[in-house]
Enzyme design. Structure first.
Site, PDB file in Angstrom:
ATOM      1  CB  THR A  80     -67.879  10.741  20.203  1.00  0.00           C
ATOM      2  OG1 THR A  80     -67.314  10.062  19.094  1.00  0.00           O
ATOM      3  CG2 THR A  80     -66.970  11.864  20.657  1.00  0.00           C
ATOM      4  CB  THR A 127     -70.512  14.011  19.119  1.00  0.00           C
ATOM      5  OG1 THR A 127     -70.828  12.707  18.638  1.00  0.00           O
ATOM      6  CG2 THR A 127     -71.798  14.701  19.535  1.00  0.00           C
ATOM      7  N   GLY A 128     -70.341  13.612  15.975  1.00  0.00           N
ATOM      8  CA  GLY A 128     -71.013  13.472  14.691  1.00  0.00           C
ATOM      9  C   GLY A 128     -70.048  12.999  13.639  1.00  0.00           C
ATOM     10  CG  HIS A 129     -69.596  12.317   8.803  1.00  0.00           C
ATOM     11  ND1 HIS A 129     -69.175  13.093   7.750  1.00  0.00           N
ATOM     12  CD2 HIS A 129     -69.155  11.063   8.555  1.00  0.00           C
ATOM     13  CE1 HIS A 129     -68.514  12.336   6.889  1.00  0.00           C
ATOM     14  NE2 HIS A 129     -68.493  11.105   7.346  1.00  0.00           N
ATOM     15  N   GLY A 130     -67.171  12.875  11.612  1.00  0.00           N
ATOM     16  CA  GLY A 130     -65.905  13.564  11.832  1.00  0.00           C
ATOM     17  C   GLY A 130     -65.387  14.324  10.630  1.00  0.00           C
ATOM     18  CB  VAL A 190     -56.928  11.135  12.974  1.00  0.00           C
ATOM     19  CG1 VAL A 190     -57.200  12.062  14.149  1.00  0.00           C
ATOM     20  CG2 VAL A 190     -55.771  10.188  13.304  1.00  0.00           C
ATOM     21  N   GLY A 191     -60.337  11.300  13.170  1.00  0.00           N
ATOM     22  CA  GLY A 191     -61.508  12.145  12.927  1.00  0.00           C
ATOM     23  C   GLY A 191     -61.327  13.528  13.528  1.00  0.00           C
ATOM     24  CG  ASP A 192     -64.841  15.322  15.005  1.00  0.00           C
ATOM     25  OD1 ASP A 192     -65.042  14.139  14.661  1.00  0.00           O
ATOM     26  OD2 ASP A 192     -65.390  15.841  15.995  1.00  0.00           O
TER      27      ASP A 192
HETATM   28  N1  ASP Z   1     -66.834  12.520  15.604  1.00  0.00           N
HETATM   29  C1  ASP Z   1     -66.400  11.186  15.838  1.00  0.00           C
HETATM   30  C2  ASP Z   1     -65.466  10.781  14.731  1.00  0.00           C
HETATM   31  O1  ASP Z   1     -65.767  11.044  13.589  1.00  0.00           O
HETATM   32  C3  ASP Z   1     -67.513  10.199  15.907  1.00  0.00           C
HETATM   33  C4  ASP Z   1     -68.674  10.621  16.768  1.00  0.00           C
HETATM   34  O2  ASP Z   1     -68.730  11.740  17.258  1.00  0.00           O
HETATM   35  O3  ASP Z   1     -69.575   9.807  16.988  1.00  0.00           O
HETATM   36  O4  ASP Z   1     -64.468  10.171  14.999  1.00  0.00           O
END
Ligand code: ASP
Length: 312
Positions: free
Chosen positions: A169, A220-223, A198-200
């Protein structure tokens, strides 16, 4: 007030063979956004430009090069927010827009809404003449191969997040010479995600937030973890409570780790230009440009500094 821009290219275990390209990509994006501000662009314009640069770079999971969902399709999400007015625009689940961040900005500026999704977002894009391409043209061969390889992992997304899969991301935060802050985030999400997930990233307060009274953050990270703790807003809350930017990001990432076992990273800038780039995953490519000094890193604790002649 002197301008500053910070960008990230996603928090995860970036493999060595992509490390150099990821660092080069965030440096180029920071430079583009900063140069624009030097010639009069606002923080909002700078974050859009920086994110567009990374959407166009296939090394990142945004725009061209995005990861594929369970059906092997691209589904893109993006947000942009203006700290001056708290105006925000977002799109989710778009498949054939190479620069979703610009569509998000159009949602913010040309509609009465904050987020448009799927075919509604496309219908709007067509109505204002935003470029559409074939969905396949956004898919890289490398991503198609990775997707094939990882098809067997249909569950356990969170545990595998840091070690197995790539999710770069992209995001940017900026403070301009007039004291305005802005943020933008754009993503293809998580490989093998359910269709329609849909993520964060496009969700206000989670993937990004900007408020001139405190600052701006892009995450960024685990949405699903970021959504549960509304990470971007949490970071700004801690800044409002008087914490320095780095501490606010650290405390918020620690909270997410302890409370919902989620890994990730964030960049933030305060209304006075105090900035930070922090992550709890193995790596995150990031770069910050201020007063013609570039700082960048990839591994924990790393911060390389380079003087920059912006005229070059
Ligand atoms: N946060 C993003 C999502 O979960 C993925 C990411 O940041 O790598 O869609």
């Amino acid at each position: 007030m002197s301008a500053v821009i910070v960008v990230h290219g996603g928090a995860w275990a970036i493999p060595d063979d992509l490390a150099q390209a990821s660092v080069a990509g965030v440096k180029a994006a920071a430079r583009r956004g900063f140069l624009a501000m030097k010639t009069g662009a606002s923080a909002l314009e700078a974050v859009e430009l920086a994110v567009r640069t990374m959407e166009d770079d296939p090394v990142f999971d945004a725009g061209h090069g995005a990861v594929l969902n369970a059906d092997g399709e691209v589904e893109l999400d993006a947000i942009i927010m203006d700290g001056r007015t708290l105006a925000a625009g977002a799109v989710s689940c778009v498949r054939n827009i190479p620069n979703p961040v610009s569509l998000a900005r159009a949602v913010m500026e040309k509609t009465d809404h904050v987020m448009l999704t799927d075919r509604g977002a496309n219908r709007f894009a067509q109505s204002i003449g935003i470029q559409e391409v074939s969905p396949e043209s956004l898919v890289t061969e490398q991503e198609r191969r990775e997707w094939e390889k990882n098809r067997k992992y249909s569950s356990g997304v969170k545990d595998l997040f840091n070690s197995q899969w790539g999710h770069d991301t992209v995001g940017a935060v900026a403070l301009d010479c007039s004291g305005n802050v802005a943020c933008a985030t754009s993503t293809g999400g998580i490989r093998n995600k359910m269709v329609g997930r849909v993520g964060d990233s496009p969700v206000i307060g989670s993937g990004g937030y900007a408020d001139n009274l405190s600052g701006a953050a892009s995450c960024t990270g685990h949405g699903e973890s970021i959504l549960r703790v509304t990470l971007a807003r949490l970071i700004l809350f801690h800044m409002e409570q008087g914490k320095g930017t780095a501490e606010a990001v650290n405390v918020s990432l620690t909270y997410m780790g302890e409370r919902v076992r989620g890994g990730g990273g964030a960049i933030a800038v305060s209304r006075t230009g105090d900035w930070a780039a922090r992550f709890t995953t193995e790596r995150m490519a990031w770069a910050a440009l201020e007063e013609e000094r570039l700082t960048y890193g990839l591994n924990p604790g790393e911060a390389f500094k380079e003087p920059v002649n912006m005229l070059n």
